[in-house]
Design an enzyme around this catalytic site. Structure first.
Site, PDB file in Angstrom:
ATOM      1  N   HIS A  71     -14.433 -30.986  27.934  1.00 18.52           N
ATOM      2  CA  HIS A  71     -13.811 -29.660  28.103  1.00 18.52           C
ATOM      3  C   HIS A  71     -12.901 -29.279  26.928  1.00 18.52           C
ATOM      4  CE1 HIS A  71     -14.215 -30.031  32.809  1.00 18.52           C
ATOM      5  NE2 HIS A  71     -15.286 -30.486  32.155  1.00 18.52           N
TER       6      HIS A  71
ATOM      7  N   HIS B 247     -25.776 -33.243  35.118  1.00 20.02           N
ATOM      8  CA  HIS B 247     -25.723 -31.775  35.266  1.00 20.02           C
ATOM      9  C   HIS B 247     -26.027 -31.097  33.933  1.00 20.02           C
ATOM     10  CE1 HIS B 247     -21.664 -31.255  33.435  1.00 20.02           C
ATOM     11  NE2 HIS B 247     -21.350 -32.392  34.034  1.00 20.02           N
TER      12      HIS B 247
ATOM     13  N   ASP C 177     -25.131 -27.804  33.240  1.00 15.78           N
ATOM     14  CA  ASP C 177     -24.211 -26.708  32.907  1.00 15.78           C
ATOM     15  C   ASP C 177     -23.027 -27.248  32.104  1.00 15.78           C
ATOM     16  OD1 ASP C 177     -23.361 -28.091  35.269  1.00 15.78           O
ATOM     17  OD2 ASP C 177     -21.934 -26.489  35.683  1.00 15.78           O
TER      18      ASP C 177
ATOM     19  N   GLU D 296     -22.345 -38.981  33.351  1.00 17.66           N
ATOM     20  CA  GLU D 296     -21.103 -38.350  32.878  1.00 17.66           C
ATOM     21  C   GLU D 296     -20.529 -39.185  31.728  1.00 17.66           C
ATOM     22  OE1 GLU D 296     -19.658 -35.594  33.892  1.00 17.66           O
ATOM     23  OE2 GLU D 296     -20.449 -35.167  35.898  1.00 17.66           O
TER      24      GLU D 296
ATOM     25  N   ASP E  21     -19.808 -33.512  27.688  1.00 20.21           N
ATOM     26  CA  ASP E  21     -19.898 -33.243  29.143  1.00 20.21           C
ATOM     27  C   ASP E  21     -20.973 -32.198  29.399  1.00 20.21           C
ATOM     28  OD1 ASP E  21     -19.370 -33.194  31.806  1.00 20.21           O
ATOM     29  OD2 ASP E  21     -17.358 -32.378  31.649  1.00 20.21           O
TER      30      ASP E  21
ATOM     31  N   GLU F 178     -22.400 -27.754  38.179  1.00 20.08           N
ATOM     32  CA  GLU F 178     -21.508 -28.873  38.531  1.00 20.08           C
ATOM     33  C   GLU F 178     -20.060 -28.566  38.195  1.00 20.08           C
ATOM     34  OE1 GLU F 178     -19.319 -32.735  37.862  1.00 20.08           O
ATOM     35  OE2 GLU F 178     -19.638 -31.057  36.491  1.00 20.08           O
ATOM     36  N   GLU F 179     -19.853 -27.759  37.144  1.00 20.30           N
ATOM     37  CA  GLU F 179     -18.489 -27.563  36.638  1.00 20.30           C
ATOM     38  C   GLU F 179     -17.703 -26.531  37.442  1.00 20.30           C
ATOM     39  OE1 GLU F 179     -17.133 -29.452  34.606  1.00 20.30           O
ATOM     40  OE2 GLU F 179     -18.529 -30.169  33.092  1.00 20.30           O
TER      41      GLU F 179
END
Ligand SMILES: N[C@@H](CCC[C@H](NC(=O)CCC(=O)O)C(=O)O)C(=O)O
Length: 366
Positions: free
Chosen positions: A340, A77, A79, A166, A107, A137-138
């Protein structure tokens, strides 16, 4: 060499995957704001004649059509979660190791950088490859670019095996936990705060909801040899009308991470039972995926990249592929513990290891 301008990005895919990671991270792409990065990815693949390029919104698919006996889908992903003063990227040395610091490094833009470089360079892989770089995705499953792509072009998901880039410390992480979000509400009665005794304060009732969460002991659950750690947490709280009003409603936003052996219905039932007596609204639900490491291509990939498979605690799109009958694993650079986090940073050697691992396996050397 021209200087990279994140406001007008073009990637030179012959750069190292570390340089590409830095450039991709410096193009901010918090969920919902991926178009500039998606445009740059399409532009950077313009000369890759061995790839068929398909675009669906801000999701890009690039695939080889070499007539190989097997097809592998490799996805990432584009984003990120919101910034917290952690861009632009910078290099840091910690305990003698070089790191690239900043939002998205873990991430999962290092994984995307490795994938993009290999997509451009591997013109004769031993399997056909479908590369996918996708938006949203998030955030909720409903917005996920792969949810949209699966509705518009389900044929593109055909494959014998899938790898999601990931963060996994460049080791394999199998399956993923499920993810549920619920709004738990308690109600009271509005009144003037100068005559509070005629009202019933809903915000005070949040204490009992928080007490349930605080005393909850999340289990560890073994699934096909991997131990998944669950979690139940408040991730938000809201309530209040004005500075002189006793509030009549409070909402605690709860996030439940549940082992892949539990179905969505079981997860919902567990939350409803825990919060019996409250108004419970399920606002998002994505079931997990069992490890699936017994599939032949998963076994071969595991043998090629080495190490011991671990469980994936976050939710990832391996769940989507597994549900479609395509065995899938997570494999990408970066320590998931830093995903994150404000001090998100990827070890440079892990980006190199991931590139080497994938390159060698896709070239038939692994
Ligand atoms: N639709 C989900 C998306 C959340 C995805 C996110 N995944 C990761 O952070 C994977 C990285 C890792 O854990 O190693 C998550 O688990 O929050 C949603 O609705 O939240």
């Amino acid at each position: 060499m021209s200087r990279f301008d994140p406001a007008h990005p073009v990637f030179d895919l012959s750069e190292s995957s570390t340089v590409l990671t830095q450039q991709i991270c410096d193009v901010e792409s918090v969920s919902g704001d991926e178009t500039l990065l998606a445009d740059a990815i399409v532009a950077s693949l313009a000369g890759a004649d061995h790839l068929e390029i398909i675009r669906d919104g801000d999701t890009i698919v690039a695939r080889t059509n070499l007539g190989r006996a097997q097809r592998v889908v490799i996805a990432g992903h584009i984003d990120t979660v919101p910034l917290n003063d952690n861009l632009p990227t910078r290099y840091e040395t910690l305990d003698g190791e070089e790191y690239l610091w900043g939002r998205g490094t873990v991430d999962m833009k290092a994984g995307v950088a490795v994938q993009l470089k290999l997509a451009a360079e591997l013109t004769e892989p031993v399997v056909d490859i479908t590369w996918m770089w996708y938006d949203h995705e998030e955030v909720s499953n409903e917005l996920n670019g792969l949810t949209r792509l699966a509705a518009n072009r389900p044929d593109l998901f055909a494959g014998d095996f899938a790898i999601l880039g990931e963060p996994t410390n460049s080791q394999i992480e199998g399956g993923c936990n499920g993810n549920l979000r619920a709004e738990i509400r308690a109600y009271g009665l509005r009144a003037h705060s100068a005559r509070s005794w005629v009202g019933d304060n809903a915000i005070h009732k949040a204490a009992a909801i928080l007490a349930i969460l605080d005393s909850y002991e999340a289990p560890e659950v073994e699934v096909d040899g991997l131990v998944y750690r669950e979690g139940l947490n408040a991730v938000g709280i809201s309530g209040g009308v004005a500075g002189n009003i006793i509030p009549d409603e409070v909402m605690v936003h709860v996030n439940y991470r549940f082992a892949p052996s539990r179905s969505g219905d079981e997860a919902v039932a567990h939350i409803r039972e825990l919060f019996a007596g409250y108004d419970v609204k399920i606002v998002d639900l994505a079931v997990g995926a069992r490890p699936g490491l017994d599939a032949p291509l998963a076994q071969r990939f595991l043998a090629a990249v080495g190490g011991e498979a671990k469980p994936k605690y976050g939710w990832t799109d391996v769940a989507r592929f597994s549900a479609m009958g395509v065995p899938a694993v997570n494999y990408g650079p970066g320590d998931p513990m830093k995903a994150h986090a404000d001090d998100e940073r990827v070890r440079v050697s892990q980006i190199e290891d991931c590139e080497a691992g994938l390159r060698s396996w896709l070239s038939g050397r692994g």
